[in-house]
Design a protein around this motif. Structure first.
Motif, short mmCIF file in Angstrom:
data_model
loop_
_atom_site.label_atom_id
_atom_site.label_comp_id
_atom_site.label_asym_id
_atom_site.label_seq_id
_atom_site.Cartn_x
_atom_site.Cartn_y
_atom_site.Cartn_z
N LEU A 18 27.61 62.05 19.23
CA LEU A 18 26.60 62.76 18.52
C LEU A 18 26.11 63.98 19.36
N PRO A 19 26.19 65.09 18.85
CA PRO A 19 25.91 66.33 19.49
C PRO A 19 24.53 66.50 19.51
N LEU A 20 24.08 67.40 20.23
CA LEU A 20 22.67 67.99 20.30
C LEU A 20 22.59 69.40 20.49
N VAL A 64 27.09 67.53 24.42
CA VAL A 64 27.93 66.53 24.02
C VAL A 64 28.70 65.59 25.07
N SER A 65 28.35 64.08 25.02
CA SER A 65 29.09 63.36 25.73
C SER A 65 30.23 62.81 25.34
N SER A 66 31.47 62.54 26.31
CA SER A 66 32.65 62.15 25.66
C SER A 66 32.92 60.86 26.44
N ASN A 67 33.68 59.80 25.84
CA ASN A 67 34.02 58.70 26.48
C ASN A 67 35.60 58.66 26.67
N GLY A 68 36.25 58.15 27.48
CA GLY A 68 37.61 58.08 27.79
C GLY A 68 38.05 57.26 29.11
N PHE A 69 39.35 57.01 28.85
CA PHE A 69 39.69 55.90 30.10
C PHE A 69 39.90 56.78 31.38
N GLY A 70 40.13 58.13 31.34
CA GLY A 70 39.92 58.79 32.55
C GLY A 70 38.33 59.47 32.85
N GLY A 71 37.48 58.70 32.47
CA GLY A 71 36.07 58.80 32.70
C GLY A 71 35.15 59.34 31.59
N ALA A 84 24.81 59.48 23.91
CA ALA A 84 24.50 60.68 23.29
C ALA A 84 23.19 61.26 24.23
N PRO A 85 23.23 62.56 24.22
CA PRO A 85 22.37 63.22 24.98
C PRO A 85 21.08 63.51 24.01
N ALA A 86 19.80 63.55 25.01
CA ALA A 86 18.52 64.04 24.60
C ALA A 86 17.90 64.98 25.27
N MET A 87 16.96 65.72 24.94
CA MET A 87 16.41 66.66 25.73
C MET A 87 14.84 66.50 25.69
N VAL A 88 14.36 66.45 26.86
CA VAL A 88 12.90 66.28 27.00
C VAL A 88 12.39 67.08 28.30
N GLU A 89 11.25 67.96 28.14
CA GLU A 89 10.58 68.80 28.92
C GLU A 89 11.68 69.46 29.83
N GLY A 90 12.64 70.06 29.09
CA GLY A 90 13.65 70.94 29.96
C GLY A 90 14.77 70.18 30.66
N VAL A 91 14.64 68.84 30.49
CA VAL A 91 15.87 68.11 31.18
C VAL A 91 16.59 67.15 30.07
N LEU A 92 18.10 67.47 30.36
CA LEU A 92 19.12 66.82 29.51
C LEU A 92 18.96 65.46 29.99
N ALA A 129 26.07 57.19 18.84
CA ALA A 129 25.44 57.82 18.04
C ALA A 129 23.75 57.73 18.18
N THR A 130 23.36 56.97 19.47
CA THR A 130 22.10 56.79 19.50
C THR A 130 21.49 57.37 20.96
N PRO A 131 20.95 58.57 20.99
CA PRO A 131 20.37 59.07 22.09
C PRO A 131 19.24 58.48 22.40
N PRO A 132 18.83 58.63 23.92
CA PRO A 132 17.42 58.13 24.15
C PRO A 132 16.31 58.73 23.28
#
Length: 389
Positions: free
Chosen positions: A275-277, A285-292, A318-326, A362-365
């Motif tokens: 899920l993108p932000l 966006v975060s991505s998952n894979g066998f290479g890391g 999935a990423p979230a943003m709070v107080e200028g920190v990802l 699909a579930t960010p913090p």
């Protein structure tokens, strides 16, 4: 105001961030948060979590595995004390949402026991209405996700049906046959609700919010990972083949597509994005894979890469943003705080019993009123408070 609901399958970690002062595009360094309180459920685990806009109401839906029944539970965000509990006969499979003093919860699991949408008073836990939405031709009817917009609840049911319910009464306004199971939560903008579906190929729908009538649809050879996200006049959908695709929300025409991460030389595949932000013209966006696992930043209008950093051995949330920190969860068990401008790691917090990641990304913090809510692997609840260094 639009509230998104996304499926989770574990419990909650709560963390408070102090204010972060930006300087030259970088956020101030913070000391590691300290554990404040912990709460362990006597039975079951939290399968979903929601919070009010003012951060004063924190609600979890509790499931009991293969046993029937579930609960809607209100927790004090600062102490974890149970304020009220509402028992229901259905299981739990998705996050609740809190809108204008009302908790809306779609209850229904893969193990049967029915399916229903509830409206509950956020202060008292009193039931305002309940609408049965079970498909009795199937052995189980999970509720995948619920979105609220302009007085209507849009419910993705697990049998490839989208329902629209009146939020005041629970009356079903319309049902739409999506033909394939939905992926993630619906997204609403104006008079259009956008839905991702996929099974042996994907399809993106734009439907009229008042009638459920199709405005446009686009077919894709690969399945979406999650539901769509819209921002700045662009609709974004991640796909299992490693591509993020941007569409024109008015017509469905493709704007751009970009592959996430590095191609695996052995399989020829790319890591799967979640899920993108979108914040201030940047798509994270975060991505998952066998290479890391990696977290990346792209130009939201063009898809051009800005930075990419490793954030896990295999999975990142999935990423979230709070107080200028990802914020990004990692399969290392930590919650990471990244500089959104450079991707540099500002801090990482080791979560008691490890942070648990939604496999569909699909579930960010969950954030609210300066707090961050995420999951651990035990089904319990923990609270941490941050201090400035």
């Amino acid at each position: 105001m639009i509230h998104r609901l996304k499926s989770t399958y574990c419990a909650v970690l709560v963390m408070v961030l102090g204010s972060i002062v930006g300087g030259g595009g970088a956020a101030a360094q913070m000391a590691s948060p300290q554990l404040s309180w912990q709460y362990a459920l006597a039975d079951g685990a939290a399968y979903g979590l929601g919070i009010s806009d003012d951060g004063a109401t924190l609600v979890a839906v509790i499931g009991f595995g293969f046993d029937p029944g579930g609960q809607i539970v209100s927790l004090d965000p600062a102490t974890g004390a149970v304020r009220w509990t509402h028992d229901v006969p259905e299981g739990a499979s998705a996050d609740p949402i809190v809108v204008d003093g009302v908790v809306y919860a779609g209850m229904g699991s893969l193990v049967g026991s029915g399916a229903a949408v509830y409206a509950v008073d956020a202060k008292t836990g009193d039931e305002l209405w309940r609408t049965d939405v079970e498909n009795r031709e199937l052995p189980a009817t999970p509720i995948d996700a619920v979105t609220y917009a302009n007085g209507t609840l849009f419910v993705n049911r697990g049998d490839a049906v989208l329902l629209a319910l009146d939020a005041a009464s629970g009356a079903v306004a319309w049902e739409a046959d999506l033909q394939k199971p939905s992926r993630g939560a619906p997204f609403v903008e104006g008079d259009t609700v956008f839905v991702s579906t996929g099974f042996d190929g994907g399809r993106i729908f734009a439907l009229d919010t008042a009638t459920g009538g199709e405005q446009w649809s686009v077919e894709e050879p690969d399945n979406p990972v999650t539901g769509p996200v819209g921002a700045g006049g662009v609709l974004y959908v991640p796909f299992v083949n490693g591509q993020m695709v941007a569409y024109d929300p008015e017509t469905g025409a493709e704007r751009w597509r970009a592959s996430m991460g590095e191609q695996d030389p052995g399989t020829g595949t790319y890591p799967r994005p979640g899920l993108p932000l979108v914040v201030d013209g940047t798509l994270y966006v975060s991505s998952n894979g066998f290479g890391g696992a990696h977290t990346a930043a792209l130009d939201a209008l063009t898809g051009e890469p800005r930075w990419s950093v490793p954030t896990g051995d295999f999975s990142a949330g999935a990423p979230a943003m709070v107080e200028g920190v990802l914020l990004v969860g990692s399969d290392t068990g930590d919650l990471l705080g990244l500089d959104p401008v450079t991707g540099a790691e500002l801090w990482r917090v080791a979560i008691p019993e490890k942070i648990d990641l939604d496999l569909n990304q699909a579930t960010p913090p969950l954030t609210g009123n300066g707090w961050i809510y995420t999951r651990d692997e035990t089904g319990g609840v923990a609270a941490l408070i941050a201090t400035m260094s």
